[in-house]
Scaffold this motif. Structure first.
Motif, PDB file in Angstrom:
ATOM      1  N   GLU A 127       0.834  -1.203   0.000  1.00 32.32           N
ATOM      2  CA  GLU A 127       0.000   0.000   0.000  1.00 32.32           C
ATOM      3  C   GLU A 127       0.864   1.246   0.000  1.00 32.32           C
ATOM      4  OE1 GLU A 127      -2.578  -0.217   3.348  1.00 32.32           O
ATOM      5  OE2 GLU A 127      -3.771  -1.874   2.538  1.00 32.32           O
ATOM      6  N   ILE A 139      -3.347   3.437  -2.552  1.00 32.82           N
ATOM      7  CA  ILE A 139      -3.419   2.541  -3.705  1.00 32.82           C
ATOM      8  C   ILE A 139      -2.512   1.345  -3.451  1.00 32.82           C
ATOM      9  CG2 ILE A 139      -3.969   4.413  -5.297  1.00 32.82           C
ATOM     10  CD1 ILE A 139      -1.074   4.300  -6.263  1.00 32.82           C
ATOM     11  N   GLU A 165       0.188  -1.354  -4.843  1.00 35.34           N
ATOM     12  CA  GLU A 165       1.182  -1.718  -5.836  1.00 35.34           C
ATOM     13  C   GLU A 165       1.688  -3.120  -5.524  1.00 35.34           C
ATOM     14  OE1 GLU A 165       4.228   1.231  -5.628  1.00 35.34           O
ATOM     15  OE2 GLU A 165       3.018   2.785  -6.635  1.00 35.34           O
ATOM     16  N   HIS A 166       2.565  -3.621  -6.393  1.00 36.86           N
ATOM     17  CA  HIS A 166       3.131  -4.959  -6.195  1.00 36.86           C
ATOM     18  C   HIS A 166       4.639  -4.914  -6.411  1.00 36.86           C
ATOM     19  CE1 HIS A 166      -0.920  -6.657  -6.122  1.00 36.86           C
ATOM     20  NE2 HIS A 166      -1.183  -5.873  -7.160  1.00 36.86           N
ATOM     21  N   ASP A 215       8.428  -6.280  -7.495  1.00 38.03           N
ATOM     22  CA  ASP A 215       8.911  -7.068  -8.625  1.00 38.03           C
ATOM     23  C   ASP A 215       9.118  -8.517  -8.189  1.00 38.03           C
ATOM     24  OD1 ASP A 215       9.023  -4.724 -10.110  1.00 38.03           O
ATOM     25  OD2 ASP A 215      11.122  -4.341  -9.558  1.00 38.03           O
ATOM     26  N   ARG A 226       9.649  -2.263   0.907  1.00 40.50           N
ATOM     27  CA  ARG A 226      10.132  -2.776  -0.376  1.00 40.50           C
ATOM     28  C   ARG A 226      11.660  -2.678  -0.487  1.00 40.50           C
ATOM     29  NH1 ARG A 226       7.135  -1.283  -5.800  1.00 40.50           N
ATOM     30  NH2 ARG A 226       8.775  -2.762  -6.414  1.00 40.50           N
TER      31      ARG A 226
END
Length: 238
Positions: free
Chosen positions: A148, A156, A158-159, A161, A176
């Motif tokens: 998030e 929003i 996201e993901h 890699d 991340r």
């Protein structure tokens, strides 16, 4: 929550074998701190920041930031899982680059761990443990995990890699690229009283040097209140 619960969560934290396969020299020193009193930046945190800035300036007079040994090791680790270190800077490199012109003054708690991070050239993350869902886990992402972020006043998803090294809990990614960017879901705020600190280490940083940094962090936090309780654990390769 009781300190025993903190010990249980600490004992349940894991680092995936896939991470150690990538960097067999990796160690995570986890510290859970209960009953942290909130407060603005003060004379004690200012002194720590000024000492860290002076330390960083001395290092930077001797070599570029990218050649400080532990920062250089993290740049190589980022390359190993496919993240360009020129685009994605590990947290301690980003802070050290700011030290010459002055580190940010945020609040007492954040100032303390930023100062320790810069002084010892160790990435340190601070997470609100009461916002966690289950224990902390360091894994190599599949690419489907949720992360998030706040954008335009909205949250929003996201993901990461595929293959990216991420810290996560049972709900999703909390940080991340190992120690690049923390998500807002578990970020510290003015109501935080229970924190998980993550100190990330690679060679050439020794276990002794890692322990010294952790001791300094613990000492600064315990000076805030006699009610502060601390438990800690090192996770390394088997």
């Amino acid at each position: 929550m009781a300190p025993q619960t903190s010990q249980v969560l600490l004992d349940a934290a894991t680092v995936s074998p896939d991470v150690f396969a990538l960097r067999p020299d990796y160690r995570a020193l986890l510290i859970i701190v209960d009953n942290i009193p909130q407060g603005p930046s003060d004379a004690a945190s200012e002194a720590l920041l000024q000492a860290a800035e002076a330390c960083a300036r001395t290092k930077l007079a001797e070599q570029p930031v990218t050649e400080i040994p532990h920062i250089a090791a993290w740049r190589e680790a980022y390359k190993a899982f496919g993240s360009k270190p020129t685009k994605f800077r590990n947290s301690v490199e980003a802070l050290t680059r700011r030290a010459e012109s002055g580190l940010p003054r945020v609040n007492r708690l954040t100032d303390i761990y930023n100062a320790i991070s810069v002084k010892h050239s160790i990435p340190i993350g601070g997470e609100d443990l009461d916002k966690y869902s289950g224990p902390a886990k360091l894994i190599r992402a599949t690419g489907t995990e949720a992360f998030e972020v706040s954008a335009g006043g909205k949250i929003i998803v996201e993901h990461p890699d595929s293959g990216e090294v991420v810290w996560c809990d049972d709900q999703g990614v909390t940080c991340r690229r190992w120690n690049w960017r923390q998500g807002p879901r578990t970020a510290l705020d003015e109501n935080t009283t229970r924190v998980l600190f993550i100190l990330d280490a690679l060679a050439p940083l020794t276990d002794e040097a890692l322990g010294v940094a952790a001791d300094e962090l613990a000492e600064a936090l315990q000076a805030l209140s006699t009610d502060v309780k601390i438990v800690r654990r090192v996770i390394g390769p088997a």
